[in-house]
Structure formats: C-alpha cells, structure tokens
Design a protein around this motif. Structure first.
Motif, PDB file in Angstrom:
ATOM      1  N   ASP A  14      34.270  42.457  35.095  1.00  0.00           N
ATOM      2  CA  ASP A  14      34.383  43.807  34.557  1.00  0.00           C
ATOM      3  C   ASP A  14      34.667  44.840  35.640  1.00  0.00           C
ATOM      4  O   ASP A  14      33.837  45.102  36.504  1.00  0.00           O
ATOM      5  CB  ASP A  14      33.098  44.200  33.819  1.00  0.00           C
ATOM      6  CG  ASP A  14      32.863  43.332  32.599  1.00  0.00           C
ATOM      7  OD1 ASP A  14      33.837  42.751  32.098  1.00  0.00           O
ATOM      8  OD2 ASP A  14      31.706  43.230  32.165  1.00  0.00           O
ATOM      9  N   GLY A  15      35.836  45.418  35.574  1.00  0.00           N
ATOM     10  CA  GLY A  15      36.171  46.520  36.460  1.00  0.00           C
ATOM     11  C   GLY A  15      36.410  46.170  37.910  1.00  0.00           C
ATOM     12  O   GLY A  15      36.677  47.059  38.716  1.00  0.00           O
ATOM     13  N   SER A  16      36.304  44.909  38.283  1.00  0.00           N
ATOM     14  CA  SER A  16      36.493  44.564  39.693  1.00  0.00           C
ATOM     15  C   SER A  16      37.922  44.114  39.941  1.00  0.00           C
ATOM     16  O   SER A  16      38.643  43.749  39.020  1.00  0.00           O
ATOM     17  CB  SER A  16      35.526  43.462  40.117  1.00  0.00           C
ATOM     18  OG  SER A  16      35.913  42.224  39.555  1.00  0.00           O
ATOM     19  N   SER A  17      38.282  44.099  41.205  1.00  0.00           N
ATOM     20  CA  SER A  17      39.602  43.604  41.545  1.00  0.00           C
ATOM     21  C   SER A  17      39.628  42.094  41.375  1.00  0.00           C
ATOM     22  O   SER A  17      38.608  41.423  41.406  1.00  0.00           O
ATOM     23  CB  SER A  17      39.954  43.995  42.977  1.00  0.00           C
ATOM     24  OG  SER A  17      39.005  43.458  43.865  1.00  0.00           O
ATOM     25  N   VAL A  18      40.805  41.557  41.218  1.00  0.00           N
ATOM     26  CA  VAL A  18      40.987  40.127  41.017  1.00  0.00           C
ATOM     27  C   VAL A  18      40.899  39.406  42.362  1.00  0.00           C
ATOM     28  O   VAL A  18      41.408  39.860  43.372  1.00  0.00           O
ATOM     29  CB  VAL A  18      42.356  39.870  40.361  1.00  0.00           C
ATOM     30  CG1 VAL A  18      42.656  38.392  40.293  1.00  0.00           C
ATOM     31  CG2 VAL A  18      42.423  40.501  38.990  1.00  0.00           C
TER      32      VAL A  18
END
Length: 125
Positions: A14-18
């Motif tokens: 959730d909401g983090s970079s890949v």
C-alpha cells in the motif's frame, strides 16, 4: 551450450514504491514439462527424471488446485500442494534448501478441477 533460468519478482505494498528482484542460474541441462491434467485426476503419472543433487533452479506452477508427489519408483520423495497460480520458485543460493529433497523418476498428480501443470528444472548434468 548453457541454459539460463531467470526468476523475476515484483513486490508492492500500500502506497510504497515497487521493489523488483531478479535472479539467474545457467547450467547445461533441464527438465521442462507442460502437462494437461484431467478433471478428477488421481495419481496421474508423469515421467520426470530429477537428480536432486544436480538441481540449480526450480519453477513449478499449477493453473488449479493440485497435489504433486515426486516419486522414485514406488517411493514417495516429496509432496507439494499447489493453489492455482501460486508457483514454487527456488534457485541455488536462495536462503532455503532445494525443495526437491531426493531423486525422482515420476510425478504423481491429483487434482479435482484439473488444469495445466508446468515444471521447469535446471540441472547441472
């Protein structure tokens, strides 16, 4: 001629970079199977010669729920229970031991819904 298997994974939350990961192994032999498993299959036998001490990379995935048993003759070696499209992935150097713990001659596959079973095993032969 070397054969290369590459495992690539992408992780996101959730909401983090890949975060992306890739690992490759190259050796000189492989077992590749793409088998259609009939609905209500019970102990369907598939020829699959594996020398566990030579395994360098493993990818096994089923398109539906399946139980796959590696066998050496009539002796059960390993049992794997697969959910649809949830692969078993492993390569030499991973922080876990190889999931194929002994030599095998066949796979015994059981599946109520049936589907496809893909097996790619890289070996140092």
């Amino acid at each position: 001629m070397a054969i290369t298997h590459t495992i690539g994974l992408t992780f996101a939350k959730d909401g983090s970079s890949v975060t992306q990961f890739s690992s490759s192994e190259s050796w000189d032999g492989e077992v590749n199977l793409d088998v259609t498993i009939a609905a209500n299959a019970s102990n369907f036998s598939v020829i699959c010669p594996i020398s566990s001490t030579n395994v360098k990379s493993v990818m096994i995935v089923a398109s539906a729920a399946m139980t796959v048993v590696t066998k050496n003759g009539a002796t059960t070696v390993d049992t794997f229970t697969f959910a649809a499209n949830k692969p078993l992935l492993w390569q030499s150097g991973f922080p876990t031991t190889c999931p194929l713990t002994g030599d095998a001659t066949t796979l015994s596959v059981t599946s109520t819904p049936g589907g496809s079973l893909k097996v790619c095993i890289l070996e140092n032969v």
